[in-house]
Design a protein around this motif. Structure first.
Motif, PDB file in Angstrom:
ATOM      1  N   ALA A  26      -3.022   4.365 -10.388  1.00 31.47           N
ATOM      2  CA  ALA A  26      -2.733   4.387  -8.953  1.00 31.47           C
ATOM      3  C   ALA A  26      -3.902   4.989  -8.175  1.00 31.47           C
ATOM      4  O   ALA A  26      -4.192   4.576  -7.043  1.00 31.47           O
ATOM      5  N   GLU A  36       0.832  -1.206   0.000  1.00 31.58           N
ATOM      6  CA  GLU A  36       0.000   0.000   0.000  1.00 31.58           C
ATOM      7  C   GLU A  36       0.866   1.256   0.000  1.00 31.58           C
ATOM      8  O   GLU A  36       0.606   2.209  -0.726  1.00 31.58           O
ATOM      9  N   THR A  82       3.820   1.572  -1.180  1.00 31.95           N
ATOM     10  CA  THR A  82       4.411   1.720  -2.508  1.00 31.95           C
ATOM     11  C   THR A  82       3.422   2.358  -3.483  1.00 31.95           C
ATOM     12  O   THR A  82       3.758   3.289  -4.221  1.00 31.95           O
ATOM     13  N   SER A  83       2.164   1.856  -3.444  1.00 25.17           N
ATOM     14  CA  SER A  83       1.168   2.396  -4.384  1.00 25.17           C
ATOM     15  C   SER A  83       0.889   3.864  -4.078  1.00 25.17           C
ATOM     16  O   SER A  83       0.681   4.672  -4.988  1.00 25.17           O
ATOM     17  N   VAL A 124      -4.478  -1.306 -11.437  1.00 30.45           N
ATOM     18  CA  VAL A 124      -3.134  -1.845 -11.692  1.00 30.45           C
ATOM     19  C   VAL A 124      -2.890  -1.950 -13.203  1.00 30.45           C
ATOM     20  O   VAL A 124      -1.794  -1.642 -13.687  1.00 30.45           O
ATOM     21  N   LEU A 129      -6.660   2.349  -7.932  1.00 29.96           N
ATOM     22  CA  LEU A 129      -6.234   1.377  -6.917  1.00 29.96           C
ATOM     23  C   LEU A 129      -6.419   1.949  -5.505  1.00 29.96           C
ATOM     24  O   LEU A 129      -6.918   1.268  -4.597  1.00 29.96           O
ATOM     25  N   HIS A 130      -6.044   3.221  -5.344  1.00 34.51           N
ATOM     26  CA  HIS A 130      -6.171   3.907  -4.052  1.00 34.51           C
ATOM     27  C   HIS A 130      -7.640   3.949  -3.608  1.00 34.51           C
ATOM     28  O   HIS A 130      -7.956   3.703  -2.443  1.00 34.51           O
ATOM     29  N   LEU A 180       1.466   7.033  -6.552  1.00 35.09           N
ATOM     30  CA  LEU A 180       0.373   7.984  -6.798  1.00 35.09           C
ATOM     31  C   LEU A 180       0.827   9.420  -6.541  1.00 35.09           C
ATOM     32  O   LEU A 180       0.608  10.315  -7.371  1.00 35.09           O
ATOM     33  N   ALA A 219      -2.093   1.539 -14.597  1.00 34.29           N
ATOM     34  CA  ALA A 219      -0.748   1.970 -14.192  1.00 34.29           C
ATOM     35  C   ALA A 219       0.310   1.176 -14.949  1.00 34.29           C
ATOM     36  O   ALA A 219       1.339   1.727 -15.359  1.00 34.29           O
TER      37      ALA A 219
END
Lengths: 377, 134
Positions: A153, A107, A109-110, B12, A156-157, A114, B15
């Protein structure tokens, strides 16, 4: 004296470091990034040599690119406030058990990706609209690639934080703890105010009635014949060739070819098209261009309808010396090889002796100082 | 949960496509882009954040409690707009051959924004005191 130690989340006691604020500002930020992404993809498609985008509406690119830059600008205050709101989480200690540690690292890292990509997009975009390029990479492909990283990102967040976001929106903000300074609602509102102010202070280059307000606009919107320029004749090194009496426009299709002096172009049927010039930097201006309809020129060499045209400028170098005009633009009734602007002869910085002007096209592809039109078979 | 995993997979994939596009660039350009990606985070975390924390500390020390919400609001607007205006105030993209770029007095414009923010904060503070006389 206490020993120096790294701060922890509890060292930031302000009630503003709260999901209520982060979720609300985050929602606005997400919307602005998404709008910038969609309009950015449109701009990217419009700049492809074989673009399939239609030549209408006339003002299409003017609006999408103006919105693109405005949405990115609106993100600046929102992103800064959002990052401040969640900043204490930067100091969260990693958990001990190994499985949770792995998730935690993933998390973090993501989030790192971002934040880096979001700051990168806004910083490079802001520099680019002032024609400042303090980097060596090519702006367009890099800004386009990182845009996908940001949006990916971001999505995903949102997936990771969805329960927190839902909870923040489900409960109205009534359980706000007492305290001094700004309230949570106050911070969300003032971030919105700053964001709207950012747009109003910069949009004057695209929205004429905002010109007097937009004290941070990279362009006031003025220029020779009332329209700004991106590349001057001097920068393009065309001053001599563009004013040379030996100038001839060459139109070719297969083995057919015609060569026309500017006087001969002026002797052809003239048409005036009211068309905007709209640049990737977000500024735009309306002009009444007069010249020869491009289709009339293509008819001189009996070019078939729908054929694309390779347009070559007098300029000796630069990425836009040669551009590619797809058939739908070449055939549009409004597309001109313009010789004049607002009732006057075209100024040299606007492309004298002749320039291309087509509807719904990025400004960089509205080739100036046109020397050759080659119809592609 | 399944919906969240689905959304995450889409994210994902987006990205990854961006990363694939980036990797198509020359190595020198890629290194430069990586430096810029890192520099933004470093500038934010180690310059902008300490400045903001210091400013917040100053406000909590110097500004009377009643005025603090409005002072903070004014500083949020002013601070973020100042960051936004750095490229135009610095005039880094100026070109001698093209007077249509950066053709305004941006420092004067920034001062005007400062004055407007101060006036709005001042007027709303006066209005607050009139509403609730001590």
């Amino acid at each position: 004296m206490t020993a120096l130690r790294a701060p922890e989340q509890r060292d930031f006691p302000s009630r503003l470091h709260h999901p209520h604020v982060a979720a609300r500002i985050g929602a606005w930020l997400g919307i602005c990034f998404l709008v910038a992404f969609v309009t950015g993809v449109i701009s990217h498609l419009a700049q492809q040599p074989d673009s399939w985008l239609p030549s209408r509406p006339v003002w299409g690119y003017r609006v999408t690119q103006g919105v693109h830059v405005a949405a990115g600008t609106a993100c600046v205050p929102l992103l800064l406030v959002k990052l401040w709101t969640v900043y204490p989480r930067f100091w969260i200690r990693p958990p001990r058990p190994s499985r949770e540690l792995l998730l935690h690292a993933a998390e973090r890292t993501s989030i790192g990706v971002l934040v880096a990509a979001a700051i990168f997009q806004l910083a490079t975009g802001l520099a680019n609209v002032t024609t400042w390029y303090p980097w060596s990479f090519s702006f367009r492909p890099t800004h386009f690639a990182v845009a996908w990283v940001v949006v990916g990102a971001l999505v995903l967040h949102i997936a990771v934080k969805l329960p927190i976001v839902r909870a923040a929106f489900a409960r109205p903000d009534v359980d706000e703890p007492p305290g001094e300074g700004l309230t949570r609602r106050g911070l969300v509102r003032i971030a919105g105010v700053a964001s709207v102010a950012a747009v109003l202070l910069t949009a004057g280059g695209a929205v004429p009635w905002l010109r007097r307000v937009s004290v941070f606009a990279p362009r006031s919107g003025d220029g020779p014949q009332g329209i700004p320029i991106n590349k001057s004749a001097r920068a393009a090194r065309v001053t001599a060739s563009a004013t040379d009496p030996a100038y001839r426009l060459v139109v070719t299709y297969g083995d057919r070819s015609v060569s026309l002096a500017r006087e001969e172009l002026l002797a052809m049927r003239q048409q005036t098209s009211g068309l905007p010039i709209a640049c990737v930097e977000g500024w735009s201006a309306h002009g009444d261009w007069t010249g020869v309809r491009l289709r009339d020129l293509l008819d001189l060499v009996e070019a078939p309808t729908g054929a694309a045209v390779k347009v070559t400028s007098l300029q000796q170098r630069g990425a836009f010396k040669v551009t590619h005009l797809p058939g739908q633009f070449a055939d549009d009734d409004l597309t001109l090889l313009a010789l004049g602007l607002d009732g006057e002869s075209l100024s040299i910085d606007h492309g004298y002796p002749a320039r291309l002007i087509a509807p719904n096209r990025p400004g960089v592809l509205q080739t100036k100082w046109v020397a050759r039109l080659e119809v592609e078979a | 949960m399944i919906a969240r995993i689905g959304i995450a997979v889409v994210g994902v994939a987006f990205a990854a496509y961006g990363a694939w596009l980036l990797l198509a660039e020359d190595l020198a350009d890629l290194v430069d882009a990586a430096v810029w990606l890192g520099a933004g985070v470093v500038l934010h975390d180690f310059v902008l954040v300490p400045l903001t924390l210091a400013l917040g500390w100053l406000v909590s020390r110097l500004v009377p409690a009643g005025l603090r919400p409005r002072a903070a609001a004014g500083l949020v607007v002013l601070g973020t707009l100042t960051v936004l205006a750095i490229p135009v105030i610095g005039r880094f993209g100026e070109r001698p051959d093209n007077p249509t770029i950066l053709d305004r007095g941006y420092t004067a414009g920034w001062l005007l924004v400062v004055v407007v923010v101060l006036v709005v904060v001042g007027v709303s503070e006066v209005a607050r005191r009139r509403r609730r006389p001590r």
